[in-house]
Structures are given as C-alpha cells and as structure tokens.
Design a protein around this motif. Structure first.
Motif, PDB file in Angstrom:
ATOM      1  N   THR A  15       0.940  -1.103  -0.094  1.00  0.00           N
ATOM      2  CA  THR A  15       0.053  -0.162  -0.014  1.00  0.00           C
ATOM      3  C   THR A  15       0.967   1.270  -0.058  1.00  0.00           C
ATOM      4  O   THR A  15       1.734   1.337   0.759  1.00  0.00           O
ATOM      5  CB  THR A  15      -0.977  -0.093   1.047  1.00  0.00           C
ATOM      6  N   PRO A  16       0.731   2.142  -0.770  1.00  0.00           N
ATOM      7  CA  PRO A  16       1.501   3.348  -0.943  1.00  0.00           C
ATOM      8  C   PRO A  16       1.422   4.363   0.066  1.00  0.00           C
ATOM      9  O   PRO A  16       0.757   5.506  -0.018  1.00  0.00           O
ATOM     10  CB  PRO A  16       1.075   4.031  -2.323  1.00  0.00           C
ATOM     11  N   SER A  17       1.673   3.890   1.457  1.00  0.00           N
ATOM     12  CA  SER A  17       1.420   4.787   2.563  1.00  0.00           C
ATOM     13  C   SER A  17       2.408   5.829   2.594  1.00  0.00           C
ATOM     14  O   SER A  17       2.348   6.731   3.607  1.00  0.00           O
ATOM     15  CB  SER A  17       1.748   3.994   3.852  1.00  0.00           C
ATOM     16  N   TRP A  18       3.433   6.112   1.679  1.00  0.00           N
ATOM     17  CA  TRP A  18       4.354   7.078   1.478  1.00  0.00           C
ATOM     18  C   TRP A  18       3.880   8.455   0.765  1.00  0.00           C
ATOM     19  O   TRP A  18       4.376   9.463   0.648  1.00  0.00           O
ATOM     20  CB  TRP A  18       5.584   6.715   0.913  1.00  0.00           C
ATOM     21  N   LEU A  19       2.427   8.436   0.362  1.00  0.00           N
ATOM     22  CA  LEU A  19       1.890   9.421  -0.278  1.00  0.00           C
ATOM     23  C   LEU A  19       0.796  10.272   0.597  1.00  0.00           C
ATOM     24  O   LEU A  19      -0.060   9.486   1.366  1.00  0.00           O
ATOM     25  CB  LEU A  19       1.277   9.075  -1.466  1.00  0.00           C
ATOM     26  N   ASP A  20       0.620  11.592   0.527  1.00  0.00           N
ATOM     27  CA  ASP A  20      -0.235  12.355   1.207  1.00  0.00           C
ATOM     28  C   ASP A  20      -1.566  12.227   0.528  1.00  0.00           C
ATOM     29  O   ASP A  20      -1.664  11.601  -0.584  1.00  0.00           O
ATOM     30  CB  ASP A  20       0.188  13.509   1.561  1.00  0.00           C
ATOM     31  N   ALA A  21      -2.639  13.003   1.019  1.00  0.00           N
ATOM     32  CA  ALA A  21      -3.914  12.998   0.303  1.00  0.00           C
ATOM     33  C   ALA A  21      -3.857  13.619  -1.088  1.00  0.00           C
ATOM     34  O   ALA A  21      -4.529  13.354  -1.907  1.00  0.00           O
ATOM     35  CB  ALA A  21      -4.673  13.894   1.372  1.00  0.00           C
ATOM     36  N   ALA A  22      -2.761  14.547  -1.210  1.00  0.00           N
ATOM     37  CA  ALA A  22      -2.834  15.303  -2.732  1.00  0.00           C
ATOM     38  C   ALA A  22      -1.881  14.317  -3.564  1.00  0.00           C
ATOM     39  O   ALA A  22      -1.674  14.580  -4.813  1.00  0.00           O
ATOM     40  CB  ALA A  22      -2.051  16.609  -2.526  1.00  0.00           C
ATOM     41  N   GLY A  23      -1.547  13.270  -3.050  1.00  0.00           N
ATOM     42  CA  GLY A  23      -0.533  12.271  -3.863  1.00  0.00           C
ATOM     43  C   GLY A  23       0.904  12.559  -4.273  1.00  0.00           C
ATOM     44  O   GLY A  23       1.671  12.131  -4.815  1.00  0.00           O
ATOM     45  N   ASN A  24       1.312  13.512  -3.264  1.00  0.00           N
ATOM     46  CA  ASN A  24       2.713  13.808  -3.030  1.00  0.00           C
ATOM     47  C   ASN A  24       3.455  12.987  -2.217  1.00  0.00           C
ATOM     48  O   ASN A  24       2.985  12.419  -1.132  1.00  0.00           O
ATOM     49  CB  ASN A  24       2.745  15.477  -2.499  1.00  0.00           C
ATOM     50  N   LEU A  25       4.883  12.813  -2.525  1.00  0.00           N
ATOM     51  CA  LEU A  25       5.486  11.688  -1.849  1.00  0.00           C
ATOM     52  C   LEU A  25       6.150  12.551  -0.271  1.00  0.00           C
ATOM     53  O   LEU A  25       6.539  13.653  -0.316  1.00  0.00           O
ATOM     54  CB  LEU A  25       6.727  11.373  -2.714  1.00  0.00           C
ATOM     55  N   VAL A  26       6.019  11.645   0.681  1.00  0.00           N
ATOM     56  CA  VAL A  26       6.390  12.235   1.887  1.00  0.00           C
ATOM     57  C   VAL A  26       7.555  11.342   2.494  1.00  0.00           C
ATOM     58  O   VAL A  26       7.383  10.051   2.862  1.00  0.00           O
ATOM     59  CB  VAL A  26       5.313  11.985   2.931  1.00  0.00           C
ATOM     60  N   LEU A  65      10.338   6.209   4.254  1.00  0.00           N
ATOM     61  CA  LEU A  65      11.629   5.635   5.150  1.00  0.00           C
ATOM     62  C   LEU A  65      10.822   4.328   6.125  1.00  0.00           C
ATOM     63  O   LEU A  65      11.067   3.588   6.135  1.00  0.00           O
ATOM     64  CB  LEU A  65      11.995   6.538   5.978  1.00  0.00           C
ATOM     65  N   ALA A  66       9.389   4.895   6.558  1.00  0.00           N
ATOM     66  CA  ALA A  66       8.861   4.102   7.496  1.00  0.00           C
ATOM     67  C   ALA A  66       8.294   2.799   6.641  1.00  0.00           C
ATOM     68  O   ALA A  66       8.431   1.627   7.002  1.00  0.00           O
ATOM     69  CB  ALA A  66       7.664   4.756   8.038  1.00  0.00           C
ATOM     70  N   ALA A  67       7.787   3.234   5.571  1.00  0.00           N
ATOM     71  CA  ALA A  67       7.319   2.009   4.802  1.00  0.00           C
ATOM     72  C   ALA A  67       8.385   0.928   4.226  1.00  0.00           C
ATOM     73  O   ALA A  67       8.239  -0.245   4.123  1.00  0.00           O
ATOM     74  CB  ALA A  67       6.657   2.426   3.440  1.00  0.00           C
ATOM     75  N   PHE A  68       9.794   1.559   4.112  1.00  0.00           N
ATOM     76  CA  PHE A  68      10.662   0.728   3.523  1.00  0.00           C
ATOM     77  C   PHE A  68      11.323  -0.155   4.676  1.00  0.00           C
ATOM     78  O   PHE A  68      11.465  -1.387   4.475  1.00  0.00           O
ATOM     79  CB  PHE A  68      11.631   1.567   2.925  1.00  0.00           C
ATOM     80  N   LEU A  69      11.168   0.520   5.757  1.00  0.00           N
ATOM     81  CA  LEU A  69      11.702  -0.269   7.219  1.00  0.00           C
ATOM     82  C   LEU A  69      10.819  -1.389   7.354  1.00  0.00           C
ATOM     83  O   LEU A  69      11.210  -2.643   7.702  1.00  0.00           O
ATOM     84  CB  LEU A  69      12.008   0.536   8.380  1.00  0.00           C
ATOM     85  N   ALA A  70       9.518  -1.047   7.205  1.00  0.00           N
ATOM     86  CA  ALA A  70       8.565  -2.095   7.464  1.00  0.00           C
ATOM     87  C   ALA A  70       8.625  -3.171   6.409  1.00  0.00           C
ATOM     88  O   ALA A  70       8.621  -4.660   6.682  1.00  0.00           O
ATOM     89  CB  ALA A  70       7.152  -1.737   7.411  1.00  0.00           C
ATOM     90  N   PHE A  71       8.614  -2.906   5.147  1.00  0.00           N
ATOM     91  CA  PHE A  71       8.970  -3.787   4.018  1.00  0.00           C
ATOM     92  C   PHE A  71      10.041  -4.656   4.060  1.00  0.00           C
ATOM     93  O   PHE A  71      10.360  -6.048   3.989  1.00  0.00           O
ATOM     94  CB  PHE A  71       9.006  -3.137   2.637  1.00  0.00           C
ATOM     95  N   TRP A  72      11.330  -4.198   4.451  1.00  0.00           N
ATOM     96  CA  TRP A  72      12.656  -4.996   4.423  1.00  0.00           C
ATOM     97  C   TRP A  72      12.612  -5.758   5.859  1.00  0.00           C
ATOM     98  O   TRP A  72      13.053  -6.927   5.746  1.00  0.00           O
ATOM     99  CB  TRP A  72      13.763  -3.915   4.801  1.00  0.00           C
ATOM    100  N   MET A 109      11.855   0.552  -4.900  1.00  0.00           N
ATOM    101  CA  MET A 109      11.965   1.917  -4.989  1.00  0.00           C
ATOM    102  C   MET A 109      11.297   2.279  -6.409  1.00  0.00           C
ATOM    103  O   MET A 109      10.703   3.315  -6.614  1.00  0.00           O
ATOM    104  CB  MET A 109      13.315   2.631  -5.190  1.00  0.00           C
ATOM    105  N   GLN A 110      11.286   1.081  -7.436  1.00  0.00           N
ATOM    106  CA  GLN A 110      10.811   1.335  -8.709  1.00  0.00           C
ATOM    107  C   GLN A 110       9.203   1.094  -8.310  1.00  0.00           C
ATOM    108  O   GLN A 110       8.610   1.849  -9.256  1.00  0.00           O
ATOM    109  CB  GLN A 110      11.474   0.108  -9.594  1.00  0.00           C
ATOM    110  N   ARG A 111       8.813   0.338  -7.522  1.00  0.00           N
ATOM    111  CA  ARG A 111       7.286   0.344  -7.296  1.00  0.00           C
ATOM    112  C   ARG A 111       6.857   1.466  -6.631  1.00  0.00           C
ATOM    113  O   ARG A 111       5.748   1.956  -7.043  1.00  0.00           O
ATOM    114  CB  ARG A 111       7.223  -0.727  -6.286  1.00  0.00           C
ATOM    115  N   VAL A 112       7.818   2.330  -6.008  1.00  0.00           N
ATOM    116  CA  VAL A 112       7.435   3.745  -5.336  1.00  0.00           C
ATOM    117  C   VAL A 112       7.249   4.655  -6.410  1.00  0.00           C
ATOM    118  O   VAL A 112       6.146   5.214  -6.480  1.00  0.00           O
ATOM    119  CB  VAL A 112       8.564   4.157  -4.397  1.00  0.00           C
TER     120      VAL A 112
END
Length: 524
Positions: A373-384, A389-396, A422-425
């Motif tokens: 799930t792209p939890s790294w995007l805010d409501a406007a679709g911008n990358l946070v 980082l939190a999503a990557f650590l959880a994934f790894w 990152m390509q998925r991101v």
C-alpha cells in the motif's frame, strides 16, 4: 515522408541517415581493397554495419573496377556443426546474392561441380575459384553475420577462405570482408565432441585489419536530428540536442529510437509547430525503457552470461574487477555494453544502458514483491520522505531477507531488492536514477517524485572490512552536493557472516555528515 529508423539497414529515400561510407572511412577501406587485403568490420548490434556494407557494394559496382556482392550468412547458424548443411546454406546465400545484385546466375552450377569434386570441405573454395576465374573484374565479397556461425561450420568457412587466399585475385576474390558483432579473436569455435575452444584467428590468420565502426560523434547526432528539422520544420532545442547526446553517447540505435519516439510516437511530438525540448527527450527515454524494446531487451539478456556477469556485478557493487580475464572486458566493449572512458577506466557505454542493466536485474525481485500500500503518499498524492522511510523499514523487516534469493546477482542482491521496492514507489509518476562504477565502493540512487528529490547511497559491510559509515557519510556529501540537497539516506547492507536475522538488527538513526548535512543511516 522520411523518418528515423531502428529496423535494419537505412534507405536514404525512406530514412533520415548519415552517409554510411563517411562514417566508416571510405579512403582506408578502398586502400585495403586496392592492396588485396582480407579484413574485418565489427561493431555492436544495430550500429550501421550492414548499411556500410551495402553502401560499399553499391559504390564499388558503380565505379566498375570491382564486382562486389553482399551476403548475410545468418541463415547458416542453425546448421551448427553440420558442415554439409552449413556450407550448402552459405554457398546458396552467395549464389542468391550474386543473382540479386549482379544478375549473375552462373554460381549454382559452379557450386554443384565443386561439391562433386571436393565435398563440403572444399565446395566454397571451388565456387569462389570458378567465380573469380570467370569474372570481368576482381571480386569483393562482403560476408555479414559471420560470428553467428557455430562450431565446425565456422571452421569450414574460415579455412576454405584461407585455402584460396594465395590465389587472389586472378583465381579467388580480391578481398573478403567478414562482418559481425565480435572481433576475430572472439570467434570461439566449440566442438561438442571435444569441448575444446579454438580461437578464430588460428583458422583465419590472413586478416590484415580489424576495423570497428564507431558511434556517432556529438556533431553527427546533431546533423542526423537536423535532417528532421530541414524536412518538417520541427526544431530541436539546443538543450534537447545536448540531452540526446548525453543519454546515448552517440549509440546509433539509441539516437534513432529516441528521436522516433519523440517525433513520431509521442502525440505531442507530432505537432510539427512545437519544438522538441529536453523534457520530451527525457520522457521518450523512459518510454523506451518501460516498453522493453527489443534492442534493450537483447542487451539485458546478455547479463545472464558468466563472462558478462564477471564484469557487471562488481561494477554495480562498486568494487574492483579483480582477476577478470582481458577477453571478458573486451567482449563487453565489442558488445557495446561498456567503453573505456578517458580518465575513468571501464564504464557502462551510456546513461540509458546504465539505467537498463540494473532495472533488468531487479525485474524478478520487483515481480516477486508483495502487495504494498503506498503509505508514503499524502492526500494530494505527494511523496512524504519520512513516510517512505517507515514503509521501507517495514517492508525490509518482513520481506527483505526472503526476497534476496530472487536476485540473479548474489553479491548485489540487497541493492536489487531495494531498487525493486523503489521502482514500485515511482510507479510511472517519478524516476529512479542510478550511478555506479568500478572502484567507487558504492551505488548512488536519486529518486525524483514530483517536487521531491531524494538522494540515497548504498554501501556493503563485508567480512574483514571496517564499518563503512564514515566513508559513506563523506561520499554521500559529494553526491548530495551535486544534487543540491541538504540531506539524504545512507543504507548500509551488513553482509558479514554469522549475523542475527535482518528483522532483529534493522535500525534507522540520524547522523550529520562532515559538511553538516542531515543523514538518515539505515543498517540492514
């Protein structure tokens, strides 16, 4: 209407092109022919070799001093070590070429008489002898795709050409030009019964020169693109011209592919009143890579070969090559994957290939990724970045170690899995740029997503080596300075034996670089 072509030999009436013989150096070629030399032309695939050979044949036949024929021998590849079948195909191909280009239909009878008298091991020699003896002018034979031949068929071809060499040009061709991707030294002929390799030079030690068809220069790239401007009125901005050169380093197929994608495939590029700018060139580059066009796919397929892996794997890891055979390095140069850069040693041939190779290696890990799930995007679709980082650590923590086995290159498996994530991101909304080279000790990534630019450095902590943190912070300073950033990530993959599972030792801390930048240090 002419267009940029990426499919086979150029035809000036249909395609934008540079004069083939001007690229090759006609004076040098004519001097070798005048001296009755046998020589080679080699270059990576889709760089214009066949166009040069056809142009040379036309030039020689128009001048009238020689009779020239071009023949493509690729059809004999399937014969492998079946010499009789292979030589039948080769002789038949030359016969057909003589009928097509010279209107000469006598060759088949000479093949048959030679076959009866000499068999498969002398039929080609006999055919060429008869042809030369009955020719109104010295013969020049241009044989393409010679290095596609395999085993005893290739040996038979080379030895039969050598057998008649001393009779040139009265009773054998004045000149034979062999053409292919590889130089003669890399014609490796394997006999399945003995599993021994014979270097091609031992079977064809009469070659005088080995000419390599080079890439376009920056001026030639501009000249080719200007043909489109002159014909349609659609201009390329100076920045676009510079970008095409920068991305391709003059590789002919890439130049044509970028230009065709921009001017004929992309809808906005078809508006001839709109100039082609740098942004359109960059988009065309992404389109080519994402579509996995045949040329780029063929290059990526080479990564499976052991001799290619021995060079590319340490290159991606940033380590020294070690005891890699010289022939392996030259093989990659001949393929066009690598080049020797002034002051930098061996490097990937151009930025597009530099992007394609790790993407191809990360394809299987990317296909193996779970639903994220792209939890790294805010409501406007911008990358946070913090959310990323939190999503990557959880994934790894959950998936990193199991996915390492899906990476084709073990030494850089963590790099490939991270790049797959990152390509998925970026997922079509952004770009992921990669920088790597022999001896740098790292790989650098630049993730761009809308207004966000994130610089990431990847390092490996290997057995009996010191903690790479200090070196990594210094190196990352230089990389971030080039990007104009005041912070970034340093990811250290600990590959020492006997460690606890990744989930137990994965950490993320903050550090300050020597130049005062805020660095997020991830130890995985």
């Amino acid at each position: 209407m002419r267009f940029f072509t990426t499919e086979g030999p150029v035809k000036p009436e249909d395609h934008y092109c540079l004069p083939p013989l001007q690229r090759w150096g006609l004076d040098e070629v004519l001097m070798l022919i005048e001296q009755k030399k046998y020589f080679l032309l080699h270059a990576p695939r889709q760089t214009g070799k066949t166009s040069c050979l056809l142009a040379l044949m036309e030039h020689l036949n128009r001048e009238g001093r020689y009779r020239a024929v071009y023949a493509n021998l690729e059809g004999a590849q399937t014969a492998r070590e079946d010499v009789a079948r292979g030589m039948r195909t080769i002789c038949g191909t030359i016969e057909a070429a003589a009928r097509l280009y010279l209107g000469d239909d006598r060759l088949h009878a000479w093949t048959e008489s030679s076959w009866q008298a000499r068999g498969a091991d002398g039929a080609l020699t006999g055919l060429l002898e008869n042809w030369a003896l009955n020719s109104s002018a010295p013969l020049v034979v241009l044989l393409d795709e010679v290095d596609a031949l395999i085993g005893d068929t290739l040996i038979a071809l080379l030895r039969q050409l050598r057998a008649g060499y001393t009779q040139r040009s009265a009773a054998f061709p004045n000149t034979v030009i062999l053409c292919g991707v590889r130089d003669l030294r890399d014609y490796r002929i394997h006999a399945s019964s003995e599993h021994q390799a014979i270097n091609g030079g031992s079977a064809y030690n009469i070659k005088a020169e080995s000419l390599r068809l080079g890439d376009f220069s920056a001026d030639e790239v501009s000249a080719l693109l200007q043909e489109h401007t002159q014909e349609t009125g659609q201009a390329f901005t100076p920045e676009a011209l510079a970008r095409v050169w920068e991305l391709t380093q003059g590789q002919p197929w890439l130049v044509n592919a970028l230009a065709y994608e921009t001017c004929f495939e992309m809808r906005e590029g078809r508006d001839r009143s709109q100039a082609i700018d740098r942004a359109r060139i960059d988009q065309a580059k992404e389109n080519l890579i994402l579509c996995r066009v045949t040329h780029l796919d063929q290059l990526a397929d080479k990564l499976r070969e052991p001799r290619v892996r021995r060079v590319i794997e340490p290159m991606l890891a940033g380590t020294a090559l070690g005891e890699v055979p010289t022939d392996d390095i030259q093989y990659l140069i001949d393929l066009g994957l690598c080049r020797m850069a002034n002051g930098r040693g061996l490097t990937i041939a151009n930025p597009i290939y530099r992007e394609v190779l790790p993407r191809a290696l990360a394809f299987t890990p990317q296909a193996s990724l779970p639903q994220i799930t792209p939890s790294w995007l805010d409501a406007a679709g911008n990358l946070v970045p913090d959310a990323l980082l939190a999503a990557f650590l959880a994934f790894w923590r959950q998936h990193g170690e199991p996915l390492l086995g899906s990476a084709p290159y073990h030494e850089i498996a963590p790099h490939l899995v991270l790049m797959a994530f990152m390509q998925r991101v970026v997922n079509g909304e952004g770009t992921l740029e990669r920088e790597y080279a022999i001896g740098r000790g790292r790989m650098d990534l630049c993730l761009r997503y809308r207004a966000v630019t994130l610089g990431i450095e990847l390092k490996v902590w290997r057995e009996r080596a010191p903690d790479p943190l200090a070196e990594g912070l210094t190196q990352l300073d230089a990389y971030l300075a080039g990007l104009g950033l005041d912070g970034g990530w340093l990811v250290i993959f600990d590959r020492r034996p006997g460690l606890a599972p990744v989930a137990e030792r994965l950490t993320s801390t903050e550090a300050t670089s020597p130049q005062g930048r805020r660095i997020r240090v991830v130890r995985a």
